[in-house]
Structures are given as structure tokens and as C-alpha cells.
Design a protein around this motif. Structure first.
Motif, PDB file in Angstrom:
ATOM      1  N   UNK A  64       5.709  -9.772   6.325  1.00  0.00           N
ATOM      2  CA  UNK A  64       4.516  -8.897   7.054  1.00  0.00           C
ATOM      3  C   UNK A  64       3.614  -8.177   6.060  1.00  0.00           C
ATOM      4  N   UNK A  65       2.904  -9.240   6.051  1.00  0.00           N
ATOM      5  CA  UNK A  65       2.184  -9.739   5.252  1.00  0.00           C
ATOM      6  C   UNK A  65       0.692  -8.266   5.150  1.00  0.00           C
ATOM      7  N   UNK A  66       0.257  -8.001   6.495  1.00  0.00           N
ATOM      8  CA  UNK A  66      -0.134  -6.727   7.186  1.00  0.00           C
ATOM      9  C   UNK A  66       0.371  -5.948   6.565  1.00  0.00           C
ATOM     10  N   UNK A  67       1.243  -5.314   6.377  1.00  0.00           N
ATOM     11  CA  UNK A  67       1.833  -3.663   5.949  1.00  0.00           C
ATOM     12  C   UNK A  67       1.128  -3.382   4.300  1.00  0.00           C
ATOM     13  N   UNK A  68       0.811  -4.824   3.634  1.00  0.00           N
ATOM     14  CA  UNK A  68       0.063  -4.540   2.521  1.00  0.00           C
ATOM     15  C   UNK A  68      -1.347  -4.693   2.721  1.00  0.00           C
ATOM     16  N   UNK A  69      -1.506  -4.986   3.733  1.00  0.00           N
ATOM     17  CA  UNK A  69      -3.484  -5.100   3.647  1.00  0.00           C
ATOM     18  C   UNK A  69      -4.176  -4.385   4.741  1.00  0.00           C
ATOM     19  N   UNK A  70      -3.490  -4.025   5.684  1.00  0.00           N
ATOM     20  CA  UNK A  70      -4.337  -2.877   6.809  1.00  0.00           C
ATOM     21  C   UNK A  70      -4.903  -1.959   6.041  1.00  0.00           C
ATOM     22  N   UNK A  71      -6.090  -2.007   6.307  1.00  0.00           N
ATOM     23  CA  UNK A  71      -6.516  -0.081   6.105  1.00  0.00           C
ATOM     24  C   UNK A  71      -6.464   0.622   7.405  1.00  0.00           C
ATOM     25  N   UNK A  72      -5.537   0.691   8.124  1.00  0.00           N
ATOM     26  CA  UNK A  72      -5.122   0.829   9.332  1.00  0.00           C
ATOM     27  C   UNK A  72      -3.803   0.834   9.489  1.00  0.00           C
ATOM     28  N   UNK A  73      -3.043   2.401  10.342  1.00  0.00           N
ATOM     29  CA  UNK A  73      -1.710   2.295  10.648  1.00  0.00           C
ATOM     30  C   UNK A  73      -1.582   0.201  11.465  1.00  0.00           C
ATOM     31  N   UNK A  90       3.536   8.135   7.629  1.00  0.00           N
ATOM     32  CA  UNK A  90       2.959   8.289   6.638  1.00  0.00           C
ATOM     33  C   UNK A  90       1.278   8.562   7.155  1.00  0.00           C
ATOM     34  N   UNK A  91       1.643   7.150   6.676  1.00  0.00           N
ATOM     35  CA  UNK A  91      -0.102   6.466   7.105  1.00  0.00           C
ATOM     36  C   UNK A  91      -0.523   6.982   8.259  1.00  0.00           C
ATOM     37  N   UNK A  99       0.010   0.961   2.892  1.00  0.00           N
ATOM     38  CA  UNK A  99      -0.163   1.566   0.822  1.00  0.00           C
ATOM     39  C   UNK A  99      -0.827   2.610   0.253  1.00  0.00           C
ATOM     40  N   UNK A 100      -1.516   2.966   1.699  1.00  0.00           N
ATOM     41  CA  UNK A 100      -1.717   4.586   1.149  1.00  0.00           C
ATOM     42  C   UNK A 100      -0.957   5.186   0.728  1.00  0.00           C
TER      43      UNK A 100
END
Length: 248
Positions: A64-73, A90-91, A99-100
Motif C-alpha cells: 500500500x505505497x500510498x500509506x507512505x506517500x500521501x500528505x492527506x489521510x 491519528x492522521x 507517516x506524520x
């Protein structure tokens, strides 16, 4: 993560002192670099546990690469590992990418996992700190690593567990969309505190944004934010459950 308010050399760690009956040790696993204060030297066990937690996050990202790349939830299913679900939740509360919350997630995972063996355990992960304690503690707020810390946050003995997580637009290697010197968030949950610090730091582009940061912090209080400290150049603002003290 939002940019760290602490230097890559981790020189600020010299300020961290173990109390009587406690030991201080460092644990490094790949990119994770923890400073731990506990009642026992648990470095080998902590290292093995961190490797396991990191493995769960890395395996999830692999598929699920979007988990690392996304700047939104990013939504995740109930079948995801606990640490992945906690980061995503939390995000989502803070409107940032998962990843925040990663540094706070690893710190809290370690603190919770070893609390039975060490009721006093403090885990610092690149400026994000999760504390379980039976005694009062003071945590330094460090906006300028070069000049050291002058302000600390006093935590009473009945306050724990507590997380204090920070983000900066001027110091550190991680992503922040703002340019403030420091935003530090107090909350019980380190995953949330980490994500909230990033979200609030993203809003801080000038001294004029301080009010906007505090307004958003008050909104996030409904999700668990207990207090916030922000600094932009010489201007400082604080809101919530923060007992600030001068450091010697």
C-alpha cells in the motif's frame, strides 16, 4: 513527520538525565534512533521490538505505497496491523498523511510494550517523546538547537502517560509545509500528538499565523489535544494544559 526541531546530531540528548534507579540507553534500528530512560537496561529487547514494529509498517507500505506517500489521510481496513491503524486514525483526525504519526507511533509502541517491566519509561524518537512515569518530569522545549533550551514543560506525577511531539519548518530533515521554528503538542496519545504537531506546523508561515495555529489547536482539543506551544522567531504562543518553567 513534520520537520524536527532537534538537530540531526542529537546533541540535545545530553540534556536528558536519568534519575536514581534509572538507566539511559540508545537504540538504533535502521532509520529509527531512540533514546530510552527506563528502570532496566532493555536495549536488546527494545531493539528487537522496534524491528518488529518497523517490519509491520514496512510490509504494509510494500503493498500500500500510498500509506507512505500521501500528505492527506488514507483509510486502512480493520485487518491492518495495530500500529498502521493507529497511525491512520491519528492522521485522519488531523488531516495529514499517515507517516506524520510514525515517530510518535514507534515511541508509544515501545513505551506501552515495556511499561509492565519498567513503570518509569521515557522514549524519545527524533524530538517526539512518549513518557510513562510515577514521578514529576520536566521536558525541554528546544526551538534552536544551537543555543539550547530555556523553556521546559513540567509534568506532574499524576499526568502520565503523556506525549510531547514537535514539528518545525526550519530545523530537521522531515517534511513540513510551514516555516515556523517550533510547534509542540501535548496529548496522551503520541500518534495523535505527532500528527497534530505536523498539522499545526503546516499552518505556521509567519507571526501572523499564530492565532490560526491556536484556533486549530482548540478545535483539535476535542480529539485529544491537551496543549500547544508555538514559536516563530521571537514570538511565542501557548494554549492548554502547559505548565512552562524556566530551565537552568
Amino acid at each position: 513527520m513534520g520537520g524536527r526541531h532537534l538537530s540531526a546530531e542529537r546533541g540535545y540528548r545530553r540534556m536528558v538525565r536519568a534519575r536514581e534507579g534509572e538507566v539511559r540507553f540508545q537504540v538504533g534500528v535502521e532509520q529509527t534512533d531512540l533514546l530510552v530512560v527506563a528502570e532496566l537496561d532493555l536495549r536488546d529487547e527494545v531493539a528487537a521490538y522496534v524491528a518488529r514494529v518497523r517490519g509491520e509498517i514496512k510490509n504494509w507500505i510494500l503493498f500500500h505505497p500510498e500509506f507512505a506517500e500521501s500528505l492527506v489521510p488514507v483509510p486502512v481496513p480493520d485487518t491492518a496491523p495495530d500500529v498502521v491503524r493507529a497511525m491512520a486514525e491519528a492522521a485522519a483526525k488531523c488531516g495529514v498523511g499517515p507517516m506524520a504519526a510514525v515517530a510518535g507511533a514507534v515511541a508509544q509502541a515501545v513505551g506501552d510494550a515495556f511499561a509492565d517491566r519498567s513503570p518509569n519509561i521515557l522514549v524519545e524518537n527524533g524530538g517526539d517523546t512518549y513518557l510513562r512515569s510515577t514521578r514529576e518530569r520536566v521536558v525541554a522545549l528546544l526551538a534552536d538547537p544551537g543555543s539550547g533550551a530555556a523553556i521546559g514543560l513540567r509534568l506532574e506525577e499524576n499526568a502520565f502517560p503523556v506525549a510531547l511531539c514537535a514539528s518545525s519548518g526550519t530545523i530537521g530533515h522531515s517534511l513540513s509545509l510551514g516555516s515556523g521554528d517550533l510547534v509542540a503538542v501535548r496529548a496522551e496519545d503520541a500518534r495523535f500528538a505527532d500528527a497534530a504537531a505536523t498539522a499545526l506546523a503546516n499552518l505556521l508561515d509567519s507571526e501572523a499565523d499564530m492565532d490560526r495555529v491556536l484556533r486549530r489547536a482548540r478545535e483539535l482539543a476535542a480529539e485529544g489535544l491537551q496543549g500547544v506551544f508555538a514559536q516563530y522567531d521571537a514570538k511565542v504562543a501557548a494554549w492548554g494544559d502547559l505548565e512552562l518553567v524556566a530551565l537552568d
